[in-house]
Motif scaffolding. Structure first.
Motif, PDB file in Angstrom:
ATOM      1  N   ASP A  24       5.130  -8.068  -2.922  1.00  0.00           N
ATOM      2  CA  ASP A  24       4.445  -7.540  -1.743  1.00  0.00           C
ATOM      3  C   ASP A  24       5.059  -6.233  -1.249  1.00  0.00           C
ATOM      4  O   ASP A  24       4.343  -5.287  -0.919  1.00  0.00           O
ATOM      5  CB  ASP A  24       4.435  -8.579  -0.620  1.00  0.00           C
ATOM      6  N   CYS A  25       6.390  -6.169  -1.195  1.00  0.00           N
ATOM      7  CA  CYS A  25       7.002  -4.924  -0.729  1.00  0.00           C
ATOM      8  C   CYS A  25       6.799  -3.814  -1.757  1.00  0.00           C
ATOM      9  O   CYS A  25       6.691  -2.635  -1.395  1.00  0.00           O
ATOM     10  CB  CYS A  25       8.469  -5.104  -0.370  1.00  0.00           C
ATOM     11  N   ASN A  26       6.702  -4.170  -3.033  1.00  0.00           N
ATOM     12  CA  ASN A  26       6.426  -3.150  -4.051  1.00  0.00           C
ATOM     13  C   ASN A  26       5.014  -2.593  -3.900  1.00  0.00           C
ATOM     14  O   ASN A  26       4.803  -1.378  -4.002  1.00  0.00           O
ATOM     15  CB  ASN A  26       6.628  -3.724  -5.454  1.00  0.00           C
ATOM     16  N   LEU A  27       4.046  -3.467  -3.631  1.00  0.00           N
ATOM     17  CA  LEU A  27       2.685  -2.989  -3.425  1.00  0.00           C
ATOM     18  C   LEU A  27       2.594  -2.190  -2.134  1.00  0.00           C
ATOM     19  O   LEU A  27       1.938  -1.139  -2.094  1.00  0.00           O
ATOM     20  CB  LEU A  27       1.713  -4.169  -3.395  1.00  0.00           C
ATOM     21  N   ALA A  28       3.265  -2.665  -1.082  1.00  0.00           N
ATOM     22  CA  ALA A  28       3.274  -1.921   0.187  1.00  0.00           C
ATOM     23  C   ALA A  28       3.902  -0.542  -0.003  1.00  0.00           C
ATOM     24  O   ALA A  28       3.424   0.457   0.561  1.00  0.00           O
ATOM     25  CB  ALA A  28       4.033  -2.719   1.250  1.00  0.00           C
ATOM     26  N   GLY A  97      17.135   9.162  10.346  1.00  0.00           N
ATOM     27  CA  GLY A  97      15.887   9.822  10.732  1.00  0.00           C
ATOM     28  C   GLY A  97      14.637   9.018  10.450  1.00  0.00           C
ATOM     29  O   GLY A  97      13.535   9.579  10.426  1.00  0.00           O
ATOM     30  N   ILE A  98      14.773   7.686  10.257  1.00  0.00           N
ATOM     31  CA  ILE A  98      13.619   6.852   9.926  1.00  0.00           C
ATOM     32  C   ILE A  98      12.738   6.653  11.167  1.00  0.00           C
ATOM     33  O   ILE A  98      13.168   6.083  12.167  1.00  0.00           O
ATOM     34  CB  ILE A  98      14.062   5.487   9.363  1.00  0.00           C
ATOM     35  N   GLU A  99      11.495   7.102  11.062  1.00  0.00           N
ATOM     36  CA  GLU A  99      10.548   7.001  12.174  1.00  0.00           C
ATOM     37  C   GLU A  99       9.579   5.824  12.028  1.00  0.00           C
ATOM     38  O   GLU A  99       9.041   5.326  13.018  1.00  0.00           O
ATOM     39  CB  GLU A  99       9.731   8.290  12.280  1.00  0.00           C
ATOM     40  N   THR A 100       9.359   5.417  10.781  1.00  0.00           N
ATOM     41  CA  THR A 100       8.383   4.362  10.494  1.00  0.00           C
ATOM     42  C   THR A 100       8.954   3.402   9.461  1.00  0.00           C
ATOM     43  O   THR A 100       9.627   3.830   8.521  1.00  0.00           O
ATOM     44  CB  THR A 100       7.070   4.970   9.964  1.00  0.00           C
ATOM     45  N   VAL A 101       8.666   2.119   9.648  1.00  0.00           N
ATOM     46  CA  VAL A 101       9.035   1.108   8.658  1.00  0.00           C
ATOM     47  C   VAL A 101       7.751   0.456   8.154  1.00  0.00           C
ATOM     48  O   VAL A 101       6.848   0.140   8.938  1.00  0.00           O
ATOM     49  CB  VAL A 101       9.973   0.041   9.260  1.00  0.00           C
ATOM     50  N   VAL A 102       7.675   0.279   6.844  1.00  0.00           N
ATOM     51  CA  VAL A 102       6.521  -0.345   6.198  1.00  0.00           C
ATOM     52  C   VAL A 102       6.941  -1.704   5.666  1.00  0.00           C
ATOM     53  O   VAL A 102       8.014  -1.834   5.061  1.00  0.00           O
ATOM     54  CB  VAL A 102       5.998   0.537   5.047  1.00  0.00           C
ATOM     55  N   THR A 103       6.116  -2.717   5.893  1.00  0.00           N
ATOM     56  CA  THR A 103       6.413  -4.034   5.337  1.00  0.00           C
ATOM     57  C   THR A 103       5.224  -4.536   4.519  1.00  0.00           C
ATOM     58  O   THR A 103       4.093  -4.079   4.698  1.00  0.00           O
ATOM     59  CB  THR A 103       6.724  -5.084   6.426  1.00  0.00           C
ATOM     60  N   GLY A 104       5.501  -5.507   3.666  1.00  0.00           N
ATOM     61  CA  GLY A 104       4.455  -6.142   2.877  1.00  0.00           C
ATOM     62  C   GLY A 104       3.951  -7.426   3.503  1.00  0.00           C
ATOM     63  O   GLY A 104       3.321  -8.240   2.826  1.00  0.00           O
ATOM     64  N   ASP A 105       4.211  -7.613   4.802  1.00  0.00           N
ATOM     65  CA  ASP A 105       3.743  -8.817   5.494  1.00  0.00           C
ATOM     66  C   ASP A 105       2.229  -8.932   5.397  1.00  0.00           C
ATOM     67  O   ASP A 105       1.505  -7.944   5.556  1.00  0.00           O
ATOM     68  CB  ASP A 105       4.141  -8.783   6.971  1.00  0.00           C
ATOM     69  N   MET A 106       1.759 -10.152   5.188  1.00  0.00           N
ATOM     70  CA  MET A 106       0.320 -10.400   5.088  1.00  0.00           C
ATOM     71  C   MET A 106      -0.240 -11.185   6.257  1.00  0.00           C
ATOM     72  O   MET A 106      -1.419 -11.050   6.580  1.00  0.00           O
ATOM     73  CB  MET A 106       0.003 -11.172   3.805  1.00  0.00           C
ATOM     74  N   ASP A 107       0.608 -12.019   6.874  1.00  0.00           N
ATOM     75  CA  ASP A 107       0.068 -12.888   7.916  1.00  0.00           C
ATOM     76  C   ASP A 107       1.192 -13.400   8.806  1.00  0.00           C
ATOM     77  O   ASP A 107       2.386 -13.200   8.503  1.00  0.00           O
ATOM     78  CB  ASP A 107      -0.658 -14.084   7.283  1.00  0.00           C
ATOM     79  N   LEU A 108       0.810 -14.069   9.888  1.00  0.00           N
ATOM     80  CA  LEU A 108       1.785 -14.681  10.778  1.00  0.00           C
ATOM     81  C   LEU A 108       2.484 -15.828  10.059  1.00  0.00           C
ATOM     82  O   LEU A 108       1.890 -16.509   9.227  1.00  0.00           O
ATOM     83  CB  LEU A 108       1.104 -15.199  12.042  1.00  0.00           C
ATOM     84  N   VAL A 109       3.759 -16.025  10.401  1.00  0.00           N
ATOM     85  CA  VAL A 109       4.560 -17.076   9.772  1.00  0.00           C
ATOM     86  C   VAL A 109       4.971 -18.078  10.842  1.00  0.00           C
ATOM     87  O   VAL A 109       5.435 -17.686  11.930  1.00  0.00           O
ATOM     88  CB  VAL A 109       5.813 -16.479   9.094  1.00  0.00           C
ATOM     89  N   GLY A 110       4.820 -19.351  10.534  1.00  0.00           N
ATOM     90  CA  GLY A 110       5.260 -20.398  11.450  1.00  0.00           C
ATOM     91  C   GLY A 110       4.561 -20.325  12.798  1.00  0.00           C
ATOM     92  O   GLY A 110       3.336 -20.270  12.882  1.00  0.00           O
ATOM     93  N   THR A 111       5.376 -20.285  13.854  1.00  0.00           N
ATOM     94  CA  THR A 111       4.830 -20.295  15.212  1.00  0.00           C
ATOM     95  C   THR A 111       4.685 -18.889  15.805  1.00  0.00           C
ATOM     96  O   THR A 111       4.383 -18.753  16.989  1.00  0.00           O
ATOM     97  CB  THR A 111       5.744 -21.121  16.139  1.00  0.00           C
ATOM     98  N   MET A 112       4.904 -17.862  15.004  1.00  0.00           N
ATOM     99  CA  MET A 112       4.803 -16.491  15.514  1.00  0.00           C
ATOM    100  C   MET A 112       3.399 -16.185  16.023  1.00  0.00           C
ATOM    101  O   MET A 112       2.402 -16.590  15.422  1.00  0.00           O
ATOM    102  CB  MET A 112       5.171 -15.494  14.414  1.00  0.00           C
ATOM    103  N   LYS A 113       3.348 -15.439  17.127  1.00  0.00           N
ATOM    104  CA  LYS A 113       2.068 -15.066  17.710  1.00  0.00           C
ATOM    105  C   LYS A 113       1.676 -13.625  17.365  1.00  0.00           C
ATOM    106  O   LYS A 113       0.539 -13.210  17.584  1.00  0.00           O
ATOM    107  CB  LYS A 113       2.110 -15.254  19.227  1.00  0.00           C
ATOM    108  N   ARG A 114       2.623 -12.847  16.845  1.00  0.00           N
ATOM    109  CA  ARG A 114       2.329 -11.497  16.383  1.00  0.00           C
ATOM    110  C   ARG A 114       3.330 -11.134  15.298  1.00  0.00           C
ATOM    111  O   ARG A 114       4.328 -11.840  15.096  1.00  0.00           O
ATOM    112  CB  ARG A 114       2.378 -10.478  17.529  1.00  0.00           C
TER     113      ARG A 114
END
Length: 201
Positions: A24-28, A97-114
């Protein structure tokens, strides 16, 4: 192998990819690389001090970073989980100097609301891009195969998999077998922790 050139737009944000070394992180990263608004400059792994990731070994991540010609930054996460993420993001900006972080997250995990990284990024003042968020799992896997990203299964769980899958390549045959398991509750993307992968090329 020649690395695909980034075509950067004016004002492109210096960007780090949240890294595990998996599919996922490779595709992201590939999607971020092709996004002219993002200047992909580093990988970052968020980890505990004494990390021993069996599914995503740190030495393999280091080798991936070297192959990509990108630094791998480490953000150490202690007992104050959220505060450490937020301070880590702030330090990435201050030191690299990192302004943006990209993740390969697809969906909420467990009890997370965002999304966790979005929540932490908001507090840290760091932009977050989620190119795979709530995306079609099958299309993602198809793109990985089409792009020629070499992926192997590094950790699997019953009841959907057995030990014969460890080290097996993600290919058309493996994808077909996984599709047959969807009716039994398998998330094709492994978002319920059913399986993990590492990219080797």
């Amino acid at each position: 192998m020649t690395r695909e050139a980034q075509a950067l737009g004016e004002g492109a944000k210096k960007t780090a990819i949240s890294w595990t070394g998996g599919k996922d992180c490779n595709l992201a990263m590939l999607l971020a690389w092709r996004n002219p608004a993002l200047d992909v400059a580093a990988l970052v792994v968020f980890r505990p001090e004494a990390a021993n990731f069996r599914a995503h070994p740190l030495p393999v991540m280091q080798a991936q970073a070297a192959s990509l010609g990108l630094p791998l930054h480490h953000v150490i996460i202690g007992s104050d989980y959220k505060a450490d993420y937020v301070s880590g993001l702030r330090n990435l900006r201050a030191e690299h100097g990192i302004e943006t972080v990209v993740t390969g997250d697809m969906d909420l995990v467990g009890t997370m609301k965002r999304n966790w990284m979005e929540e932490c990024g908001e507090e840290a003042g760091t932009g977050v891009w989620l190119p795979l968020w709530q995306s079609d799992r099958l299309k993602n896997l198809e793109q990985i195969l089409t792009e020629g990203i070499s992926v192997v299964y590094s950790c699997v769980k019953t009841p959907h998999f057995d030990q014969s899958w460890i080290g097996r390549p993600l290919d058309r045959a493996a994808l077909a077998e996984m599709q047959a398991k969807v009716e039994g509750g398998l998330d094709l993307g492994g978002e319920k922790g059913e399986y993990h992968t590492m990219a080797l090329g």
